[in-house]
Design an enzyme around this catalytic site. Sequence first.
Site, short mmCIF file in Angstrom:
data_model
loop_
_atom_site.label_atom_id
_atom_site.label_comp_id
_atom_site.label_asym_id
_atom_site.label_seq_id
_atom_site.Cartn_x
_atom_site.Cartn_y
_atom_site.Cartn_z
N ASP A 92 1.03 -0.85 -0.06
CA ASP A 92 0.06 0.25 -0.01
C ASP A 92 0.62 1.33 -0.39
OD1 ASP A 92 1.09 0.17 2.46
OD2 ASP A 92 -1.35 -0.23 3.49
N SER A 93 0.52 2.36 0.06
CA SER A 93 1.23 3.26 -0.10
C SER A 93 1.54 4.36 1.23
CB SER A 93 0.50 4.43 -1.16
OG SER A 93 -1.38 5.26 -0.24
N GLY A 94 0.88 3.80 2.49
CA GLY A 94 0.67 4.34 3.84
C GLY A 94 0.29 5.23 4.10
N GLY A 95 -0.90 5.32 3.51
CA GLY A 95 -1.56 7.05 3.33
C GLY A 95 -2.39 6.69 4.45
N PHE A 96 -3.07 5.45 4.39
CA PHE A 96 -4.07 5.06 5.50
C PHE A 96 -3.45 5.16 7.26
CE2 PHE A 96 -6.56 1.55 7.87
CZ PHE A 96 -7.91 2.02 7.42
N ASP A 146 -3.43 7.93 -1.59
CA ASP A 146 -4.63 8.80 -1.38
C ASP A 146 -4.59 10.05 -0.65
OD1 ASP A 146 -4.66 6.10 -0.29
OD2 ASP A 146 -6.89 6.27 -0.52
N GLN A 191 -11.33 7.07 -4.42
CA GLN A 191 -12.38 7.51 -3.08
C GLN A 191 -13.18 8.32 -3.46
OE1 GLN A 191 -10.99 7.36 -0.27
NE2 GLN A 191 -9.46 6.03 -0.83
N GLY A 218 -10.56 3.55 0.46
CA GLY A 218 -12.27 4.15 1.53
C GLY A 218 -13.10 3.65 2.08
N ASP A 268 -7.92 -8.06 0.45
CA ASP A 268 -6.36 -8.54 1.02
C ASP A 268 -7.21 -7.70 2.61
OD1 ASP A 268 -6.67 -4.85 1.30
OD2 ASP A 268 -5.83 -5.49 3.25
N CYS A 306 -11.43 -29.96 7.23
CA CYS A 306 -10.50 -28.74 6.37
C CYS A 306 -8.48 -30.29 6.21
CB CYS A 306 -10.20 -28.53 7.62
SG CYS A 306 -8.63 -26.86 7.15
N CYS A 308 -5.76 -28.68 6.32
CA CYS A 308 -5.07 -27.12 6.48
C CYS A 308 -4.16 -28.16 7.89
CB CYS A 308 -5.80 -25.75 7.52
SG CYS A 308 -5.50 -26.03 9.08
N CYS A 311 -5.50 -28.66 10.98
CA CYS A 311 -6.62 -29.81 11.15
C CYS A 311 -6.28 -31.10 11.18
CB CYS A 311 -8.00 -29.48 10.14
SG CYS A 311 -8.39 -27.65 10.83
N HIS A 337 -4.80 -21.67 10.49
CA HIS A 337 -6.56 -22.76 9.48
C HIS A 337 -7.01 -21.38 8.95
CE1 HIS A 337 -10.50 -24.27 9.60
NE2 HIS A 337 -10.48 -23.09 10.35
ZN LIG Z 1 -8.40 -26.33 9.50
#
Ligand SMILES: [Zn+2]
Length: 371
Positions: A92-96, A146, A191, A218, A268, A306, A308, A311, A337
């Site tokens: 990201d740009s860091g703005g947030f 932004d 935005q 935003g 994300d 699951c 993973c 699990c 998980h």
């Molecule tokens: Zn799992």
Amino acid sequence: MFSFELIAHSTESRARAGMVRTSHGVVETPVFMPVGTRGSVKSVTPEELLAVGAQIILGNTYHLYLRPGCDVIGSFAGLHQFMHWDGPILTDSGGFQVFSLAKLAKISEEGVTFQSHLDGSSHLLTPEKVIDIQNCLGSDIMMCLDDCIQYPATRKDSLTALEITTKWAKRCKQTWRESETEHNALFGIVQGSMYTDLRQRSAEELMIVDFPGYAVGGLSVGEPAEVMLEMADYTLPILPDTKPRYIMGVGTPENLVELVALGVDMFDCVLPTRNARNGQIFTQFGTINISNAQYKEDTEPLESGCKCYTCRNYSRAYLRHLYMARELLAYRLNTIHNIHYFISFMKQMRQAILADKFESFRKDYYQKLEN
Ligand SMILES: [Zn+2]
């Protein structure tokens, strides 16, 4: 080197499947990107990320710029080598973070000044500087600086933020073009707060600047989920079909399925990792809290079926014990998980789109939650 290819469209919704190519590998969309805020997806290794199917991760420019800084990361030729992750990285740009973490953040036409949340030192982030930092990090996909306005915001303030965002986007594009090493992409960020006409204007202005991809920023800033979806529903069709669309910082599995239906390609969110550390586990039947007494002697895995690592090898009773005893392994196993769940969920959606069965997938998803 960066490209985006649309592979399939759902005939019943705007859901779509695609392929993002970067010099660090291919990303199949729709995709969920685990968040590696400070050069680490908290508590798990890159090998563990690969094992759960992660294709691309996100790094936060604000954090990495302040600590350890570009001098350190630059001496490793970028974040990939520094953190030992060979796959694609979006930064990201860091703005947030400037507005959510730093002190005394102040916006001017030039950029944003702030004091570090670590040591109080003063900094100025300009559009040019955020591109330089992201170049130093070696990001495969970088984001424009932004002005991400808080919610709720007046129309006047939202318009001012939109205008600054467009001006900064032009300067980011210019710096990126001058520095372009042909291996990365720069995304513009729409935005306009919760005003549809401002969203439209922001999208149109950015499309004139012309970016390899677009994010809707935003959102998920405190507004009700219906408003978030309404803004996404309105904004996404304005953006070009041929470019990837990314919604930043969203969200719950329900948000993901609804936004994929609206045509979002990339996501994300800290939800799976942060909540794992708080004992909240995502499953196809809803969330569970592992600290709950009902799991004290439960020999079942977190989620039956699951695949993973967690699990396959550990019971709810053991994971509850680790969590209650504040054993560090609890964070790692829960995180494995949860990330696996989010990534598998996106993969299932992609399969459903490819088979043109997205709507029945969506219906099944809600039905399982009710059971
Ligand atoms: Zn799992």
